[in-house]
Enzyme design. Sequence first.
Site, short mmCIF file in Angstrom:
data_model
loop_
_atom_site.label_atom_id
_atom_site.label_comp_id
_atom_site.label_asym_id
_atom_site.label_seq_id
_atom_site.Cartn_x
_atom_site.Cartn_y
_atom_site.Cartn_z
CD GLU A 155 34.60 44.35 44.13
OE1 GLU A 155 34.84 44.36 45.35
OE2 GLU A 155 34.88 43.39 43.39
NE ARG A 203 33.58 40.61 46.98
CZ ARG A 203 33.36 39.51 47.70
NH1 ARG A 203 32.30 39.41 48.46
NH2 ARG A 203 34.20 38.50 47.66
CB SER A 213 38.61 41.71 42.27
OG SER A 213 39.44 40.70 42.81
#
Length: 356
Positions: A348, A166, A243
């Site tokens: 994130e 990520r 998420s």
Amino acid sequence: MATEFGAELETDVPLSRFTTLRLGGPARAMLTCRSTDTLVAVVRALDASGTPVLILGGGSNLLIADEGVDAVVVRVANAATRLGADHVYAEAGAVWDDVVAEAVGAGLGGLECLSGIPGSAGATPVQNVGAYGVEVGSLLRRVQLLDRATGEVRWVSPDELGLGYRTSVLKHSDAALVLAVEFAARPDGLSEPLRYRELATALGADEGERRPATKVREVVLGLRAGKGMVLDVADHDTWSAGSFFTNPVVPADRLAPVLAAIEARVGDGVRIPQFPGDGGTKLSAGWLIERAGYGKGYPGGDAAARLSTKHTLALTNRGGASTQDLLALARDVRDGVQDAFGVRLEPEPVAVGCTV
């Protein structure tokens, strides 16, 4: 500038209109750029003048302060796509799921596991977006970048992007702007090898098998919808950034005490999801959140910001939340998991004018 380069100018624009969380205060000016030439010219001119700039793509991974931003927002809206026999080309502003749908519909495999992910094509290498066992980094051929220091436009290979879980060298950096991406695709119309157990089970397949990309896309969209991860304006469970926390990677020297803390709380013999990670062992953030006592819909009642009722890893705006409401929920969950297990969850989304 808007007239000179062909950009569309708006002033005092509520940025909540452009984020999937439906959060964010105003921008003093927004320049929408619908071609790559316009985008390059506008960003070059703003950078040369020293004007603060916020680049806005699909808004799916963005958390903007309630006060807004004291900057000119450049909205990336170039959206052309082209399909080859074994590749997919997309400009940065193309809606990502539209790119996947077009590729799968044309008989190309490879991108199907990334169906339903909100946002723009240009964001996919920045985040090294991934889902259901496939990461963008495994499919990237090249990325077209604008170097904001030199004004140079060039194509770079995936090796130059520092891709990780990520993340990439493009994340949390204003040094370069993604203009276009090109992905490898399978001309046989079959999927990538299935690597995610939930998906393989839903398809009645074994891990490692390949199935028609059209069928895999259909099942992925169904799985994501069941978790509130396919955008739906009528469903507040989808008013999220997907998420919110990444799955934590625990270094080898910390793993034993972390597992002991988990077992002390949830009991011996409970299977703790663990996966190989970059430099350690990856644990499931959603699993940890639930075991730390934060269930779906937490904190319940009429709270304006809550965990999704379908998926504990999504923090959602129930329709009247502020960015501060969401930040307070994020800190509550993060600190609770750390207190329970000694694991610190990392957000994130990219935060602008605020911090978790």
